[in-house]
Scaffold this motif. Structure first.
Motif, short mmCIF file in Angstrom:
data_model
loop_
_atom_site.label_atom_id
_atom_site.label_comp_id
_atom_site.label_asym_id
_atom_site.label_seq_id
_atom_site.Cartn_x
_atom_site.Cartn_y
_atom_site.Cartn_z
N GLY A 109 -14.23 -47.14 22.96
CA GLY A 109 -13.98 -45.71 22.86
C GLY A 109 -14.87 -45.01 21.86
N LYS A 110 -14.71 -43.70 21.81
CA LYS A 110 -15.49 -42.85 20.90
C LYS A 110 -14.55 -42.06 20.00
CE LYS A 110 -19.34 -42.29 24.15
NZ LYS A 110 -20.19 -41.32 24.90
N PRO A 111 -15.03 -41.70 18.80
CA PRO A 111 -14.18 -40.92 17.89
C PRO A 111 -13.74 -39.59 18.50
CG PRO A 111 -16.11 -41.77 16.74
CD PRO A 111 -16.33 -42.04 18.20
N TRP A 116 -13.86 -33.00 20.42
CA TRP A 116 -12.45 -32.63 20.44
C TRP A 116 -12.24 -31.15 20.76
CZ3 TRP A 116 -7.89 -35.01 20.64
CH2 TRP A 116 -6.74 -34.28 20.35
N VAL A 117 -13.05 -30.28 20.15
CA VAL A 117 -12.86 -28.84 20.33
C VAL A 117 -13.16 -28.41 21.77
CG1 VAL A 117 -13.30 -28.28 17.93
CG2 VAL A 117 -15.21 -28.38 19.53
N PHE A 118 -13.84 -29.27 22.54
CA PHE A 118 -14.16 -28.91 23.92
C PHE A 118 -13.16 -29.50 24.92
CE2 PHE A 118 -18.29 -29.05 21.64
CZ PHE A 118 -18.59 -27.69 21.72
N ARG A 119 -12.22 -30.30 24.44
CA ARG A 119 -11.21 -30.87 25.33
C ARG A 119 -10.24 -29.78 25.77
NH1 ARG A 119 -10.09 -36.46 25.57
NH2 ARG A 119 -11.50 -37.76 24.31
N SER A 120 -9.65 -29.99 26.92
CA SER A 120 -8.62 -29.07 27.40
C SER A 120 -7.34 -29.29 26.60
CB SER A 120 -8.34 -29.32 28.88
OG SER A 120 -7.74 -30.61 29.06
N ASP A 121 -6.47 -28.30 26.62
CA ASP A 121 -5.18 -28.43 25.93
C ASP A 121 -4.38 -29.61 26.49
OD1 ASP A 121 -5.78 -26.27 24.35
OD2 ASP A 121 -4.65 -24.83 25.56
N ILE A 238 -10.09 -42.18 14.79
CA ILE A 238 -9.24 -42.39 15.96
C ILE A 238 -10.13 -42.38 17.19
CG2 ILE A 238 -7.29 -41.54 17.31
CD1 ILE A 238 -6.35 -40.08 14.75
N LEU A 239 -10.11 -43.48 17.95
CA LEU A 239 -11.00 -43.65 19.09
C LEU A 239 -10.24 -43.43 20.40
CD1 LEU A 239 -12.83 -46.93 17.97
CD2 LEU A 239 -13.35 -44.55 17.34
N ALA A 240 -10.95 -42.92 21.39
CA ALA A 240 -10.34 -42.71 22.70
C ALA A 240 -11.38 -42.92 23.79
CB ALA A 240 -9.75 -41.31 22.81
N ASP A 241 -10.90 -43.36 24.92
CA ASP A 241 -11.71 -43.45 26.13
C ASP A 241 -11.07 -42.52 27.13
OD1 ASP A 241 -13.27 -44.06 28.28
OD2 ASP A 241 -12.67 -46.16 28.44
N VAL A 245 -5.96 -43.36 23.95
CA VAL A 245 -6.28 -43.81 22.60
C VAL A 245 -6.59 -45.31 22.66
CG1 VAL A 245 -5.41 -44.14 20.26
CG2 VAL A 245 -4.83 -42.06 21.53
N THR A 246 -7.77 -45.69 22.18
CA THR A 246 -8.20 -47.09 22.28
C THR A 246 -8.31 -47.78 20.92
OG1 THR A 246 -10.50 -46.35 22.25
CG2 THR A 246 -9.46 -46.70 24.42
N GLY A 247 -8.24 -47.03 19.83
CA GLY A 247 -8.35 -47.68 18.54
C GLY A 247 -8.11 -46.75 17.37
N ILE A 248 -7.56 -47.30 16.31
CA ILE A 248 -7.50 -46.63 15.01
C ILE A 248 -8.22 -47.56 14.04
CG2 ILE A 248 -6.05 -45.78 13.15
CD1 ILE A 248 -3.97 -45.00 15.16
N VAL A 249 -9.26 -47.05 13.41
CA VAL A 249 -10.15 -47.90 12.60
C VAL A 249 -10.23 -47.38 11.17
CG1 VAL A 249 -11.49 -48.60 14.62
CG2 VAL A 249 -12.17 -46.55 13.32
#
Length: 304
Positions: A109-111, A116-121, A238-241, A245-249
């Motif tokens: 995943g990616k941070p 984030w600001v471009f993701r939909s609600d 916080i990572l997500a694919d 959510v795929t990881g907390i590092v």
């Protein structure tokens, strides 16, 4: 003049660092070789490292820098044992020539900070809905008994400390990076303000008023026992694919901290990304009074 309190509870007995994990000869040799290999100039240009992490492959990495400690590996091990939080699996951890090495799983995943600001609600809501129960699980992790003679002589639920009773790291606290352990949350609060119980006469009127208010808030604060805390829940850690959510590092600041600490630290975690402040109450229990207390402390000591 400012006087240190004479009612301060003595600090807990000195506690050793968390013990190493799976640190046999061959695992140590493997980790050292991988770091040496990953540190070659041509490899660094090909596989860029980040914040003391050497990326070996898509599933393997080594954490090693001046602030890496065995406490971080133990925190991830504890989280994996007691929760469903996607924390990296630890293959080994050890100290060698003054540096700590952690050979661990590289999470997919990616941070969240990436876009984030471009993701939909809807996308944001799905991710935050996954984070909320994960962090609730973290609050319920039991404090471990001392391992191999390390840590406090017995489990003390009131101590603010690293994972096994020793010091904890927080680069955002004033004057120093390593703190504790403290017998109680009140002792921790006093430590944060240099054990001041009265305000120095030379303070400006504004700072005098602020510090007097902070002392009153912290001295009157009724704290529950410390809980396991990540301490640095920024969108970078916080990572997500997609929407999963795929990881907390990045568990270097993990410790047994006051219950509000996760929330107030996450709220302040990145002054360059104020958008994250709006999201924090959506996945962590909000502590509005404690947030105002921390805002006050950070303003007094010029810490964001």
């Amino acid at each position: 003049m400012a006087l240190p309190t004479d009612t301060k509870t003595p600090a807990p007995p000195p506690a050793a660092e968390s013990p190493p994990i799976n640190d046999g000869f061959w695992m140590r040799a493997l980790a050292l070789f991988l770091v040496s290999f990953a540190n070659m100039q041509w490899y660094r240009r090909w596989k860029k490292s980040n914040w003391g992490v050497f990326y070996i492959s898509s599933t393997l990495c080594v954490r090693c820098c001046e602030r890496t400690r065995l406490n971080e590996a133990r925190a991830m091990q504890l989280v994996r044992q007691h929760t469903a939080i996607p924390a990296p699996k630890i293959y080994c951890s050890f100290e060698h020539k003054g540096l700590v090495y952690i050979l661990m799983e590289r999470m997919p995943g990616k941070p969240l900070a990436n876009g984030w600001v471009f993701r939909s609600d809807t996308s944001k809501a799905k991710i935050l809905a996954q984070l909320k129960p994960m962090l609730a699980q973290l609050r319920n992790v039991p404090r471990p008994s001392p391992q191999n003679g390390h840590g406090l002589p017995k489990v003390n639920a009131d101590v603010v400390s690293g994972i096994d009773g020793g010091q904890f790291f927080d680069g955002n606290l004033p004057n120093k990076r390593f703190w504790g352990p403290f017998n109680t949350v009140k002792d921790f609060h006093r430590g944060l303000r240099g054990n001041l119980m009265v305000v120095p006469d030379e303070y400006t009127e504004e700072r005098y008023t602020d510090l007097r208010k902070l002392i009153a808030l912290q001295e009157d604060y009724v704290a529950s026992p410390p809980v396991l805390t990540h301490g640095d829940l920024s969108a970078n850690n916080i990572l997500a694919d997609g929407d999963n959510v795929t990881g907390i590092v990045d568990w270097e600041t993990a410790a047994w901290m006051p219950a509000y600490w996760e929330y107030t630290n996450a709220w302040h975690v990145n002054p360059h990304n104020p958008y994250w402040q709006e999201e924090v109450p959506k996945f962590l229990e909000a502590y509005p009074v404690e947030l105002e207390m921390e805002k006050l402390r950070r303003r007094i000591y010029d810490t964001y």
